[in-house]
Design a protein around this motif. Structure first.
Motif, PDB file in Angstrom:
ATOM      1  N   LYS A  90       0.840  -1.202   0.000  1.00 42.44           N
ATOM      2  CA  LYS A  90       0.000   0.000   0.000  1.00 42.44           C
ATOM      3  C   LYS A  90       0.878   1.256   0.000  1.00 42.44           C
ATOM      4  CE  LYS A  90      -4.041  -1.793   2.548  1.00 42.44           C
ATOM      5  NZ  LYS A  90      -4.829  -1.600   3.794  1.00 42.44           N
ATOM      6  N   ALA A  91       1.898   1.257   0.844  1.00 47.02           N
ATOM      7  CA  ALA A  91       2.805   2.409   0.907  1.00 47.02           C
ATOM      8  C   ALA A  91       3.521   2.604  -0.425  1.00 47.02           C
ATOM      9  CB  ALA A  91       3.815   2.226   2.041  1.00 47.02           C
ATOM     10  N   ARG A  92       4.018   1.520  -0.992  1.00 50.68           N
ATOM     11  CA  ARG A  92       4.727   1.601  -2.276  1.00 50.68           C
ATOM     12  C   ARG A  92       3.816   2.191  -3.355  1.00 50.68           C
ATOM     13  NH1 ARG A  92       8.856  -1.591  -2.818  1.00 50.68           N
ATOM     14  NH2 ARG A  92       7.926  -3.231  -1.546  1.00 50.68           N
ATOM     15  N   THR A  93       2.576   1.726  -3.389  1.00 45.30           N
ATOM     16  CA  THR A  93       1.618   2.222  -4.381  1.00 45.30           C
ATOM     17  C   THR A  93       1.355   3.711  -4.194  1.00 45.30           C
ATOM     18  OG1 THR A  93       0.581   0.037  -4.554  1.00 45.30           O
ATOM     19  CG2 THR A  93      -0.721   1.918  -5.306  1.00 45.30           C
ATOM     20  N   ALA A  94       1.137   4.140  -2.948  1.00 43.98           N
ATOM     21  CA  ALA A  94       0.880   5.563  -2.680  1.00 43.98           C
ATOM     22  C   ALA A  94       2.073   6.416  -3.081  1.00 43.98           C
ATOM     23  CB  ALA A  94       0.551   5.763  -1.203  1.00 43.98           C
ATOM     24  N   ALA A  95       3.280   5.914  -2.845  1.00 42.44           N
ATOM     25  CA  ALA A  95       4.483   6.688  -3.182  1.00 42.44           C
ATOM     26  C   ALA A  95       4.671   6.823  -4.689  1.00 42.44           C
ATOM     27  CB  ALA A  95       5.720   6.043  -2.551  1.00 42.44           C
ATOM     28  N   VAL A  96       4.590   5.730  -5.409  1.00 38.20           N
ATOM     29  CA  VAL A  96       4.902   5.800  -6.838  1.00 38.20           C
ATOM     30  C   VAL A  96       3.773   6.400  -7.668  1.00 38.20           C
ATOM     31  CG1 VAL A  96       6.617   3.950  -6.713  1.00 38.20           C
ATOM     32  CG2 VAL A  96       4.273   3.397  -7.340  1.00 38.20           C
ATOM     33  N   PHE A  97       2.537   6.291  -7.177  1.00 36.71           N
ATOM     34  CA  PHE A  97       1.428   6.929  -7.894  1.00 36.71           C
ATOM     35  C   PHE A  97       1.170   8.343  -7.389  1.00 36.71           C
ATOM     36  CE2 PHE A  97       0.742   2.650  -9.275  1.00 36.71           C
ATOM     37  CZ  PHE A  97       0.141   2.772 -10.510  1.00 36.71           C
ATOM     38  N   LEU A 115      -7.599  -0.557 -14.440  1.00 33.08           N
ATOM     39  CA  LEU A 115      -6.551  -0.415 -13.424  1.00 33.08           C
ATOM     40  C   LEU A 115      -6.141  -1.758 -12.826  1.00 33.08           C
ATOM     41  CD1 LEU A 115      -7.725   2.791 -11.524  1.00 33.08           C
ATOM     42  CD2 LEU A 115      -5.649   2.522 -12.877  1.00 33.08           C
ATOM     43  N   LEU A 116      -7.021  -2.729 -12.880  1.00 33.41           N
ATOM     44  CA  LEU A 116      -6.696  -4.049 -12.338  1.00 33.41           C
ATOM     45  C   LEU A 116      -5.547  -4.703 -13.102  1.00 33.41           C
ATOM     46  CD1 LEU A 116     -10.322  -5.333 -11.683  1.00 33.41           C
ATOM     47  CD2 LEU A 116      -8.610  -4.654  -9.976  1.00 33.41           C
ATOM     48  N   GLY A 117      -5.291  -4.243 -14.300  1.00 34.16           N
ATOM     49  CA  GLY A 117      -4.192  -4.778 -15.110  1.00 34.16           C
ATOM     50  C   GLY A 117      -2.846  -4.160 -14.797  1.00 34.16           C
ATOM     51  N   VAL A 118      -2.820  -3.150 -13.927  1.00 31.07           N
ATOM     52  CA  VAL A 118      -1.559  -2.510 -13.559  1.00 31.07           C
ATOM     53  C   VAL A 118      -0.935  -3.348 -12.449  1.00 31.07           C
ATOM     54  CG1 VAL A 118      -0.443  -0.410 -12.733  1.00 31.07           C
ATOM     55  CG2 VAL A 118      -2.467  -0.250 -14.189  1.00 31.07           C
ATOM     56  N   ALA A 119       0.119  -4.067 -12.804  1.00 29.87           N
ATOM     57  CA  ALA A 119       0.697  -5.057 -11.886  1.00 29.87           C
ATOM     58  C   ALA A 119       1.498  -4.442 -10.742  1.00 29.87           C
ATOM     59  CB  ALA A 119       1.576  -6.022 -12.664  1.00 29.87           C
ATOM     60  N   VAL A 120       1.850  -3.184 -10.836  1.00 27.92           N
ATOM     61  CA  VAL A 120       2.735  -2.586  -9.826  1.00 27.92           C
ATOM     62  C   VAL A 120       1.984  -1.779  -8.777  1.00 27.92           C
ATOM     63  CG1 VAL A 120       4.746  -2.515 -11.327  1.00 27.92           C
ATOM     64  CG2 VAL A 120       3.174  -0.562 -11.265  1.00 27.92           C
ATOM     65  N   MET A 121       0.753  -2.207  -8.471  1.00 26.98           N
ATOM     66  CA  MET A 121       0.030  -1.460  -7.458  1.00 26.98           C
ATOM     67  C   MET A 121      -0.856  -2.367  -6.625  1.00 26.98           C
ATOM     68  SD  MET A 121      -3.099   0.563  -9.147  1.00 26.98           S
ATOM     69  CE  MET A 121      -4.339  -0.240 -10.116  1.00 26.98           C
TER      70      MET A 121
END
Length: 163
Positions: A90-97, A115-121
């Motif tokens: 969750k933290a990684r997703t919030a940071a990179v997005f 958005l479900l196809g975005v593997a990096v979140m």
């Protein structure tokens, strides 16, 4: 004016301009805020305190830098094991997005299924960017509180404490 004097004057002007630009860049680098271990520990402590204040039954709190790399992780006693991984993602997703993960979860709920196809979140609420001076320096991710909303509430309080 002789050509040699003009060349010398132009060279001096270029030297002064280069010195000014490099000094400005150095000052900008010094003023650049970043996620430090000390700040990450402070945010982790703030998450623990907020979870205790809310009476959360557990929780894992991950702090990442602006690239989404784990800096600090706290997992309270009794928290389910997967919470450590979920809070980190969750933290990684919030940071990179550069946005709260609740925004991504809501977009999917509202039909943005691509958005479900975005593997990096990890589009689950509970991840919030941490900003200093208007610049994202990292994020906090929370998992394992009493509800998804409480995960978000804790993350919001923690992110606000960095200002």
């Amino acid at each position: 004016m002789p050509r040699s004097i003009l060349r010398a004057r132009n060279a001096l002007a270029l030297f002064c301009l280069a010195a000014l630009l490099s000094t400005s860049a150095a000052l900008a680098d010094e003023a650049r805020a970043e996620m430090t271990l000390a700040l990450a520990k402070k945010l982790g402590a703030a998450a623990e305190a907020e979870a205790a204040r809310l009476g959360a039954p557990g929780g894992a709190f991950a702090v990442v830098d602006d690239g989404g790399h784990l800096v600090y992780l706290v997992r309270l006693d009794g928290t389910f094991p997967a919470a450590a991984t979920v809070s980190t993602e969750k933290a990684r997703t919030a940071a990179v997005f550069r946005m709260p993960t609740a925004n991504l979860e809501n977009a999917i709920k509202n039909g943005r299924n691509a958005l479900l196809g975005v593997a990096v979140m990890t589009p689950l609420q509970g991840g919030v960017p941490v900003t200093i001076g208007g610049r994202v320096v990292g994020a906090i991710g929370v998992s394992g509180a009493s509800s998804a909303q409480e995960d978000t509430d804790i993350a919001n309080v923690v992110a606000a404490s960095s200002k």
